[in-house]
Design a protein around this motif. Structure first.
Motif, PDB file in Angstrom:
ATOM      1  N   ASN A 164       0.830  -1.213   0.000  1.00  0.00           N
ATOM      2  CA  ASN A 164       0.000   0.000   0.000  1.00  0.00           C
ATOM      3  C   ASN A 164       0.863   1.262   0.000  1.00  0.00           C
ATOM      4  N   LYS A 165       1.929   1.259   0.772  1.00  0.00           N
ATOM      5  CA  LYS A 165       2.835   2.407   0.800  1.00  0.00           C
ATOM      6  C   LYS A 165       3.522   2.574  -0.561  1.00  0.00           C
TER       7      LYS A 165
ATOM      8  N   GLU B  59       2.363   1.616  -3.530  1.00  0.00           N
ATOM      9  CA  GLU B  59       1.371   2.121  -4.484  1.00  0.00           C
ATOM     10  C   GLU B  59       1.142   3.617  -4.298  1.00  0.00           C
ATOM     11  N   GLU B  60       1.110   4.043  -3.057  1.00  0.00           N
ATOM     12  CA  GLU B  60       0.931   5.463  -2.745  1.00  0.00           C
ATOM     13  C   GLU B  60       2.095   6.292  -3.301  1.00  0.00           C
ATOM     14  N   GLN B  61       3.318   5.796  -3.118  1.00  0.00           N
ATOM     15  CA  GLN B  61       4.499   6.503  -3.619  1.00  0.00           C
ATOM     16  C   GLN B  61       4.496   6.596  -5.147  1.00  0.00           C
TER      17      GLN B  61
ATOM     18  N   ASP C 114       1.882   6.464  -7.115  1.00  0.00           N
ATOM     19  CA  ASP C 114       0.809   7.398  -7.498  1.00  0.00           C
ATOM     20  C   ASP C 114       1.243   8.849  -7.328  1.00  0.00           C
ATOM     21  N   LEU C 115       1.927   9.143  -6.227  1.00  0.00           N
ATOM     22  CA  LEU C 115       2.409  10.508  -5.994  1.00  0.00           C
ATOM     23  C   LEU C 115       3.364  10.957  -7.102  1.00  0.00           C
TER      24      LEU C 115
END
Length: 151
Positions: A56-57, A59-61, A63-64
């Motif tokens: 999850n972390k 994927e977040e990175q 996406d950012l």
């Protein structure tokens, strides 16, 4: 005056609902992706407990980084009005920014793989990459079908 207030309220409500709908759609897609990957990877409870927070972390990175590039491109093109009006120096900056962001994404992916390889066998890591790709394909096929029928 009252008429304008009502119209403004309707417009703002509509925009807010579109934003909410977009967020809900994204959350729904993520839930489907998690279910799909869980099924495909057949993670043990111990593996899943370690895997999902890191994933999850990651994927977040990603996406950012992806959004940062997208926003910069849109902002600059909106500033000048059209891609054809973009100065060569600004185009160069945007291309270099894109390359820099892609490099950072690769670094993030390497870091992610290093972290999960500590508790996942490489066969499952390969399966993860293939499953992510398959999920994206299925999503695009479904989206494409819906788009064709609407037209």
């Amino acid at each position: 005056m009252k008429k304008y207030t009502i119209i403004l309220t309707l417009v703002l409500t509509t925009l807010q609902s579109f934003g909410q709908h977009n967020k809900e759609s994204r959350e729904k897609i993520m839930a489907l992706k998690v279910a799909f990957l869980t099924q495909e990877l057949k993670l043990s409870s111990s593996e899943a407990e370690k895997f999902w927070p890191i994933y999850n972390k990651h994927e977040e990175q990603i996406d950012l980084l992806r959004n940062k590039g997208r926003l910069e491109f849109k902002k600059k093109i909106k500033e000048v009005g059209d891609l054809a009006k973009l100065e060569e120096s600004d185009a160069k900056k945007l291309v270099l920014l894109k390359l820099d962001l892609e490099e950072k994404m690769v670094e993030e992916k390497v870091d992610f793989n290093t972290k999960i390889s500590k508790f996942l066998p490489y066969k499952k890591i390969m399966k993860l990459h293939l499953s992510e790709r398959e999920f994206s394909r299925k999503l695009m096929r479904k989206y494409g079908k819906g788009k064709k029928t609407k037209e």
